[in-house]
Design a protein around this motif. Structure first.
Motif, short mmCIF file in Angstrom:
data_model
loop_
_atom_site.label_atom_id
_atom_site.label_comp_id
_atom_site.label_asym_id
_atom_site.label_seq_id
_atom_site.Cartn_x
_atom_site.Cartn_y
_atom_site.Cartn_z
N TRP A 23 38.02 53.40 45.01
CA TRP A 23 39.33 53.19 45.60
C TRP A 23 39.70 51.70 45.65
CZ3 TRP A 23 43.21 56.27 45.98
CH2 TRP A 23 43.02 57.64 46.08
N ILE A 24 38.74 50.85 45.95
CA ILE A 24 39.00 49.41 45.94
C ILE A 24 39.43 48.95 44.55
CG2 ILE A 24 37.90 47.14 46.13
CD1 ILE A 24 36.27 48.21 48.45
N GLY A 25 38.77 49.48 43.53
CA GLY A 25 39.13 49.12 42.17
C GLY A 25 40.54 49.56 41.81
N ILE A 26 40.91 50.79 42.21
CA ILE A 26 42.25 51.29 41.92
C ILE A 26 43.32 50.45 42.62
CG2 ILE A 26 43.81 53.25 42.27
CD1 ILE A 26 41.36 55.08 41.94
N VAL A 27 43.08 50.16 43.90
CA VAL A 27 44.05 49.37 44.66
C VAL A 27 44.13 47.95 44.11
CG1 VAL A 27 44.55 48.36 46.92
CG2 VAL A 27 43.79 50.74 46.75
N THR A 103 42.25 39.22 37.70
CA THR A 103 41.23 39.56 38.69
C THR A 103 41.36 41.01 39.14
OG1 THR A 103 41.13 37.27 39.48
CG2 THR A 103 40.28 38.97 40.95
N GLY A 104 42.60 41.46 39.36
CA GLY A 104 42.80 42.84 39.76
C GLY A 104 42.37 43.83 38.71
N LEU A 105 42.72 43.56 37.44
CA LEU A 105 42.32 44.46 36.36
C LEU A 105 40.80 44.48 36.19
CD1 LEU A 105 45.11 43.72 33.72
CD2 LEU A 105 44.77 45.84 35.01
N CYS A 106 40.19 43.30 36.26
CA CYS A 106 38.72 43.24 36.15
C CYS A 106 38.06 43.97 37.31
CB CYS A 106 38.26 41.78 36.10
SG CYS A 106 38.64 40.94 34.53
N PHE A 109 38.32 47.77 36.38
CA PHE A 109 37.34 48.18 35.38
C PHE A 109 35.92 48.06 35.92
CE2 PHE A 109 40.83 47.08 32.34
CZ PHE A 109 40.98 48.35 31.80
N GLY A 110 35.68 47.00 36.70
CA GLY A 110 34.35 46.82 37.28
C GLY A 110 34.01 47.93 38.26
N ALA A 111 35.01 48.42 39.00
CA ALA A 111 34.77 49.52 39.94
C ALA A 111 34.37 50.79 39.20
CB ALA A 111 36.02 49.76 40.78
N LEU A 112 34.98 51.02 38.04
CA LEU A 112 34.60 52.20 37.25
C LEU A 112 33.15 52.10 36.79
CD1 LEU A 112 37.78 52.70 35.04
CD2 LEU A 112 37.05 54.09 36.98
N LEU A 113 32.76 50.91 36.33
CA LEU A 113 31.38 50.72 35.88
C LEU A 113 30.40 50.86 37.04
CD1 LEU A 113 31.90 47.66 33.48
CD2 LEU A 113 31.54 50.05 32.84
N LEU A 138 29.81 44.58 33.64
CA LEU A 138 30.15 43.87 34.87
C LEU A 138 30.04 42.36 34.68
CD1 LEU A 138 28.40 46.13 37.55
CD2 LEU A 138 30.86 45.82 37.23
N ALA A 139 28.98 41.93 33.97
CA ALA A 139 28.80 40.50 33.71
C ALA A 139 29.97 39.95 32.91
CB ALA A 139 27.49 40.27 32.96
N ALA A 140 30.40 40.69 31.89
CA ALA A 140 31.52 40.25 31.06
C ALA A 140 32.81 40.16 31.88
CB ALA A 140 31.70 41.20 29.88
N LEU A 141 33.03 41.13 32.75
CA LEU A 141 34.25 41.12 33.57
C LEU A 141 34.26 39.96 34.55
CD1 LEU A 141 34.55 44.94 34.31
CD2 LEU A 141 36.08 43.58 32.88
N VAL A 142 33.12 39.66 35.16
CA VAL A 142 33.04 38.53 36.09
C VAL A 142 33.33 37.23 35.36
CG1 VAL A 142 31.47 37.18 37.53
CG2 VAL A 142 31.49 39.67 37.71
N ALA A 143 32.73 37.05 34.18
CA ALA A 143 32.96 35.83 33.41
C ALA A 143 34.41 35.73 32.96
CB ALA A 143 32.02 35.80 32.21
N PHE A 144 34.98 36.85 32.52
CA PHE A 144 36.37 36.85 32.03
C PHE A 144 37.34 36.49 33.16
CE2 PHE A 144 40.41 38.79 30.83
CZ PHE A 144 40.53 38.39 29.51
#
Length: 208
Positions: A23-27, A103-106, A109-113, A138-144
């Motif tokens: 839910w945090i990821g969706i929001v 940041t929101g999009l990452c 996607f990170g929440a799904l992973l 997750l590592a790629a999303l944090v760096a991006f």
């Protein structure tokens, strides 16, 4: 007789944590995209971008001080400032809010992973084949988010300064985001640990 070790996290913790993470990821993803789109609808109103303070305000900081064009406001800060310029364009508005959107999009996607990782632990299969890829993702999303996301408002600042015909030296230098890079590297190490754990679990299963 050996007794089972005490659990660090049981289903009563993992199941709601997985749900909350999703839910945090969706929001977060929805908020980031909506914030950027809302900014695009504001053109040609004011757009706010980061600029270097030195050279803009007063003779004590610049000789001669820079004269701001009509419709341009400056909010001084500590070593930096926010430049507000009228007659903005849609790309300027989108890029000025790009860090929040990325940041929101990452986060989404990170929440799904992370949700997939948590549910695999809930099933008792923490070393399933997909988990190393999830942690590496997750590592790629944090760096991006830390590198690309933080750079977008600076790109917007460059566009605004160019449109106003102001000296590009007023651009703020982007600091190296050590924290996101460090977290990404640690996550890559964790991904390798999951990969090796899965290999060892497979070898152990093959010898039974």
């Amino acid at each position: 007789m050996r007794t089972e070790r005490h659990r660090y996290a049981g289903p009563g913790l993992i199941r709601p944590l997985a749900a909350v993470t999703l839910w945090i990821g969706i929001v977060g993803a929805g908020w980031g995209v909506a914030y950027a789109i809302n900014g695009a609808t504001q053109a040609p109103a004011y757009v706010t971008v980061p600029v270097a303070l030195s050279g803009f305000v007063g003779p004590e900081l610049a000789d001669p001080p820079v004269r701001l064009p009509d419709g341009v406001l400056l909010r001084p800060g500590s070593g930096a400032a926010e430049l507000q310029a009228w007659d903005s364009t849609i790309p300027e508005q989108l890029l000025s809010r790009g860090d929040t959107a990325v940041t929101g999009l990452c986060l989404g996607f990170g929440a799904l992973l992370l949700h997939g990782l948590l549910t695999s632990v809930l099933r008792g299969e923490p070393f399933e084949a997909g988990n190393p890829r999830r942690v590496a993702g997750l590592a790629a999303l944090v760096a991006f988010a830390g590198l690309v996301g933080e750079a977008l408002p600076h790109v917007a600042a460059s566009m605004v300064l160019g449109r106003l015909r102001l000296d590009p030296s007023h651009l703020v230098g982007m600091p190296i985001p050590f924290v996101p890079v460090g977290v990404a590297l640690l996550l890559l190490v964790l991904a390798e640990a999951f990969r090796q754990g899965g290999r060892l679990a497979g070898d152990a299963a093959g010898t039974v």
